[in-house]
Scaffold this active site. Structure first.
Site, PDB file in Angstrom:
ATOM      1  N   ILE A  81     -57.720 -19.270 -15.990  1.00  0.00           N
ATOM      2  CA  ILE A  81     -58.418 -18.148 -16.613  1.00  0.00           C
ATOM      3  C   ILE A  81     -58.627 -17.040 -15.586  1.00  0.00           C
ATOM      4  O   ILE A  81     -59.366 -17.199 -14.613  1.00  0.00           O
ATOM      5  CB  ILE A  81     -59.774 -18.606 -17.199  1.00  0.00           C
ATOM      6  CG1 ILE A  81     -59.560 -19.791 -18.152  1.00  0.00           C
ATOM      7  CG2 ILE A  81     -60.457 -17.443 -17.895  1.00  0.00           C
ATOM      8  CD1 ILE A  81     -58.588 -19.527 -19.289  1.00  0.00           C
ATOM      9  N   GLU A  82     -57.946 -15.920 -15.821  1.00  0.00           N
ATOM     10  CA  GLU A  82     -58.003 -14.797 -14.889  1.00  0.00           C
ATOM     11  C   GLU A  82     -58.444 -13.516 -15.588  1.00  0.00           C
ATOM     12  O   GLU A  82     -58.314 -12.419 -15.041  1.00  0.00           O
ATOM     13  CB  GLU A  82     -56.640 -14.617 -14.215  1.00  0.00           C
ATOM     14  CG  GLU A  82     -56.171 -15.887 -13.492  1.00  0.00           C
ATOM     15  CD  GLU A  82     -54.835 -15.725 -12.794  1.00  0.00           C
ATOM     16  OE1 GLU A  82     -54.601 -14.649 -12.219  1.00  0.00           O
ATOM     17  OE2 GLU A  82     -54.034 -16.675 -12.816  1.00  0.00           O
ATOM     18  N   ALA A  83     -58.950 -13.668 -16.821  1.00  0.00           N
ATOM     19  CA  ALA A  83     -59.437 -12.521 -17.600  1.00  0.00           C
ATOM     20  C   ALA A  83     -60.428 -13.055 -18.632  1.00  0.00           C
ATOM     21  O   ALA A  83     -60.693 -14.250 -18.692  1.00  0.00           O
ATOM     22  CB  ALA A  83     -58.268 -11.805 -18.284  1.00  0.00           C
TER      23      ALA A  83
END
Length: 296
Positions: free
Chosen positions: A151-153
């Site tokens: 999860i990067e956003a």
């Protein structure tokens, strides 16, 4: 003198110790799915180099969107084209490789806006990729081993609730959970999720983050960050590295440096689980896993 009788239990002890070591043995994890030129999933598993393969990515979900796979040039999920990988997944698993579905990625349309959305997504994942049942399983009838959180956003809320909801299905069939946070602590998105203590594997991205990565022959920032991560609630901790200079903007560790300077230091941690490589395409080009697998 009477002959010395050795208890059968004593004879079994070394065997039990070796089995325990094997069951907690270190391994290499890799991401597959984001380059149509990297070969098939079966090709990746047949190298014998990987103990974990993350299928990347389920990159659209939440906010009322229909969840959608994006496996780059490998298949078209809108026409059920990705079901061709079902038998390949089963083949990987038959060789002892855990296959997980990775959520998120660096570019995608995903978010979780509420606990209810987290529960809905968990139910969707269980029925469409894990041990549940659905008439629309994107990867066919293969039952994946778990879910990876890359999860990067999408903010930092409700990922803990997603982990808890997925873990709830483990009473029916174990759902392995993994996470790929950035190396700065706390991670902007996954901090609360990792703090649940539910993640079996945490492969930290020690790249594209200059304050906590290898740079110009200096391993200090990397090792210091690793030591901080060992205090996290991860059950097993993996060193996430790019497979080549082309695989990431910064943080590449030459294989000889990894095997001679980094691994001998971090392997002393009881939480050490192995190495995560981004990604299969670049690893195939560079031969990175071939160069390090004997030292992991």
């Amino acid at each position: 003198m009477a002959p010395r009788v050795v208890s059968p239990l004593l004879l079994l002890f070394p065997l039990l110790i070796s089995l325990l070591r094997l069951s907690h043995g270190a391994g290499i994890a890799v991401y597959w799915g984001q380059n149509g030129n990297e070969g098939s999933l079966a090709d990746a598993c047949n190298t014998g180099n990987y103990q974990f393969v993350n299928i990347a990515f389920l990159s659209t979900f939440g906010g009322g969107q229909t969840p959608q796979l994006n496996l780059a040039g490998h298949c078209d999920p809108t026409t059920n084209g990705c079901t061709i990988f079902s038998d390949q997944i089963k083949g990987c698993q038959a060789n002892g490789i855990k296959v997980l579905l990775s959520l998120g990625g660096a570019s995608g349309s995903y978010t979780l806006n509420s606990a209810d959305e987290a529960t809905q997504l968990a139910n969707y994942l269980w029925n469409n990729f894990l041990g549940g049942q659905s008439s629309s399983r994107p990867l066919g009838d293969a039952v994946l081993d778990g879910i990876d959180f890359d999860i990067e956003a999408g903010g930092g809320s409700h990922w803990d609730e997603l982990a808890q909801a997925l873990n709830g299905f483990s009473s029916q069939k174990k759902v392995y959970l993994s996470a790929a946070p950035q190396c700065p602590i706390p991670d902007a998105h996954l901090d609360s999720a990792i703090k649940t203590g539910l993640f079996d594997y945490v492969w930290v991205q020690f790249y594209n983050n200059p304050p906590c990565q290898y740079s110009s022959g200096n391993t200090n920032n990397l090792i210091n960050s690793w030591n901080q991560w060992t205090s996290s609630q991860a059950k097993q901790l993996f060193l996430g590295v790019p497979a080549s200079t082309a695989a990431a903007g910064s943080g590449f560790i030459p294989a000889d440096v990894l095997t001679s300077q980094v691994l001998p230091t971090i392997k002393s941690s009881p939480k050490y689980g192995g190495v995560m490589i981004w990604d299969r395409y670049n690893d195939g080009q560079s031969g990175y896993s071939n160069a390090i697998k004997g030292s992991v």
